[in-house]
Design a protein around this motif. Structure first.
Motif, PDB file in Angstrom:
ATOM      1  N   ALA A   1       0.634  -1.200   0.245  1.00  0.00           N
ATOM      2  CA  ALA A   1       0.410  -0.497  -0.102  1.00  0.00           C
ATOM      3  C   ALA A   1       0.490   1.067   0.013  1.00  0.00           C
ATOM      4  CB  ALA A   1      -1.072   0.043   0.826  1.00  0.00           C
ATOM      5  N   PHE A   2       1.416   1.395   0.766  1.00  0.00           N
ATOM      6  CA  PHE A   2       2.275   2.367   0.757  1.00  0.00           C
ATOM      7  C   PHE A   2       4.038   2.748   1.433  1.00  0.00           C
ATOM      8  CE2 PHE A   2      -1.763   3.445   2.906  1.00  0.00           C
ATOM      9  CZ  PHE A   2      -2.036   4.955   2.041  1.00  0.00           C
ATOM     10  N   GLY A   3       4.452   3.449   0.171  1.00  0.00           N
ATOM     11  CA  GLY A   3       5.920   3.739   0.602  1.00  0.00           C
ATOM     12  C   GLY A   3       6.984   4.315   0.941  1.00  0.00           C
TER      13      GLY A   3
ATOM     14  N   VAL B   1       2.161  12.485   6.834  1.00  0.00           N
ATOM     15  CA  VAL B   1       0.875  12.175   5.100  1.00  0.00           C
ATOM     16  C   VAL B   1       2.230  10.661   4.795  1.00  0.00           C
ATOM     17  CG1 VAL B   1       1.418  12.489   3.091  1.00  0.00           C
ATOM     18  CG2 VAL B   1       1.299  14.254   5.027  1.00  0.00           C
ATOM     19  N   PHE B   2       0.640   9.742   4.426  1.00  0.00           N
ATOM     20  CA  PHE B   2       1.390   8.166   4.116  1.00  0.00           C
ATOM     21  C   PHE B   2       1.166   8.543   2.389  1.00  0.00           C
ATOM     22  CE2 PHE B   2       0.182   7.639   8.516  1.00  0.00           C
ATOM     23  CZ  PHE B   2       0.900   6.850   8.545  1.00  0.00           C
ATOM     24  N   ILE B   3       2.583   8.374   1.487  1.00  0.00           N
ATOM     25  CA  ILE B   3       2.826   8.120   0.855  1.00  0.00           C
ATOM     26  C   ILE B   3       3.175   7.208  -0.345  1.00  0.00           C
ATOM     27  CG2 ILE B   3       4.724   8.438  -1.249  1.00  0.00           C
ATOM     28  CD1 ILE B   3       5.974   9.582   2.221  1.00  0.00           C
TER      29      ILE B   3
ATOM     30  N   VAL C   1      -2.842   9.145   2.342  1.00  0.00           N
ATOM     31  CA  VAL C   1      -3.353   9.411   3.727  1.00  0.00           C
ATOM     32  C   VAL C   1      -2.661  10.361   4.213  1.00  0.00           C
ATOM     33  CG1 VAL C   1      -4.943   8.125   6.101  1.00  0.00           C
ATOM     34  CG2 VAL C   1      -4.942   7.101   3.527  1.00  0.00           C
ATOM     35  N   ALA C   2      -3.422  11.119   5.127  1.00  0.00           N
ATOM     36  CA  ALA C   2      -3.003  12.034   6.286  1.00  0.00           C
ATOM     37  C   ALA C   2      -3.524  12.036   7.357  1.00  0.00           C
ATOM     38  CB  ALA C   2      -3.122  13.682   5.835  1.00  0.00           C
ATOM     39  N   PHE C   3      -2.895  11.077   8.719  1.00  0.00           N
ATOM     40  CA  PHE C   3      -3.030  11.394   9.977  1.00  0.00           C
ATOM     41  C   PHE C   3      -3.265  12.000  10.711  1.00  0.00           C
ATOM     42  CE2 PHE C   3      -2.447   9.870  14.233  1.00  0.00           C
ATOM     43  CZ  PHE C   3      -3.458   8.493  14.529  1.00  0.00           C
ATOM     44  N   PHE C   4      -3.696  12.603  11.690  1.00  0.00           N
ATOM     45  CA  PHE C   4      -4.425  13.463  12.310  1.00  0.00           C
ATOM     46  C   PHE C   4      -3.150  13.340  13.629  1.00  0.00           C
ATOM     47  CE2 PHE C   4      -5.858  15.622   8.729  1.00  0.00           C
ATOM     48  CZ  PHE C   4      -5.421  16.656   8.669  1.00  0.00           C
TER      49      PHE C   4
ATOM     50  N   ALA D   1       7.695   6.138  -4.428  1.00  0.00           N
ATOM     51  CA  ALA D   1       7.506   5.720  -2.377  1.00  0.00           C
ATOM     52  C   ALA D   1       8.355   7.105  -1.994  1.00  0.00           C
ATOM     53  CB  ALA D   1       9.141   4.675  -3.402  1.00  0.00           C
ATOM     54  N   GLY D   2       8.959   6.486  -0.817  1.00  0.00           N
ATOM     55  CA  GLY D   2      10.063   7.567  -0.115  1.00  0.00           C
ATOM     56  C   GLY D   2       9.332   8.980   0.272  1.00  0.00           C
TER      57      GLY D   2
END
Length: 196
Positions: free
Chosen positions: A137-139, A149-151, A159-162, A181-182
């Motif tokens: 899913a995320f890199g 912030v998940f790339i 996706v941003a998690f507060f 990625a990264g």
């Protein structure tokens, strides 16, 4: 050999991926050294991503069943065991520091990994319902002053998690045929829900 790096003082610390050692580059003296990790773990694709806080580099567990920790001042490597939580392969890819927490981006996990660096306890925050694509899913992940912030790698959303209210916000990318990625960031100011 390595997958991810973080700065701790005048040293750049490299996360061991295929190498059985932490890489440490001392910028002040232009010296590179290896710190053996083979007495703690071995194998392929151990960690993927690094973040630092308080003189310690933390490594995101990819295939390793623990969060890697390298203390620069003592030159010591250790693990925080997470095998009771998950022994899945390709767990996390990317790490970011926020306050007294290290946040890990889910790669094949369905949850965000969180390490409390004071208590050395590991927990998770579910992504269920936020992202439909969970395989690779995320890199990576980047932390700002109040959120992570998940790339997206295969995920179809940013996706941003507060941190303060534990809420998530997503930006749908399903129409785009690209992968990331990264990550890197220098966010000076922003407004939630708008431009900034």
């Amino acid at each position: 050999k390595f997958d991810g790096a973080t700065a701790v003082g005048s040293k750049v610390v490299f996360a061991p991926h295929r190498a059985d050692a932490v890489g440490v580059y001392d910028v002040a003296y232009s010296v590179f050294a290896l710190v053996d990790t083979s007495s703690h773990l071995s194998g392929d694709a151990k960690f993927s991503g690094a973040a630092a806080r308080g003189g310690v580099a933390f490594f995101a567990p990819y295939n390793a069943d623990g969060v890697g920790m390298y203390e620069v001042g003592t030159n010591r490597f250790s693990l925080v065991d997470i095998s009771a939580w998950s022994s899945k392969q390709m767990k996390f890819r990317g790490a970011a520091a926020f306050g007294n927490k290290i946040v890990f981006a889910p790669h094949c996990e369905s949850s965000v990994g969180v390490l409390d660096i004071e208590t050395k306890t590991f927990s998770s925050l579910s992504f269920a319902g936020e992202v439909s694509q969970q395989q690779h899913a995320f890199g990576g992940v980047v932390a700002t002053t109040d959120h992570a912030v998940f790339i997206p790698a295969s995920a179809k959303a940013v996706v941003a998690f507060f941190f303060e209210d534990h809420k998530m916000a997503t930006v749908n990318l399903s129409g785009l045929q690209i992968r990331f990625a990264g990550g890197a960031a220098a966010v000076v100011g922003h407004r939630r829900g708008g431009g900034g």
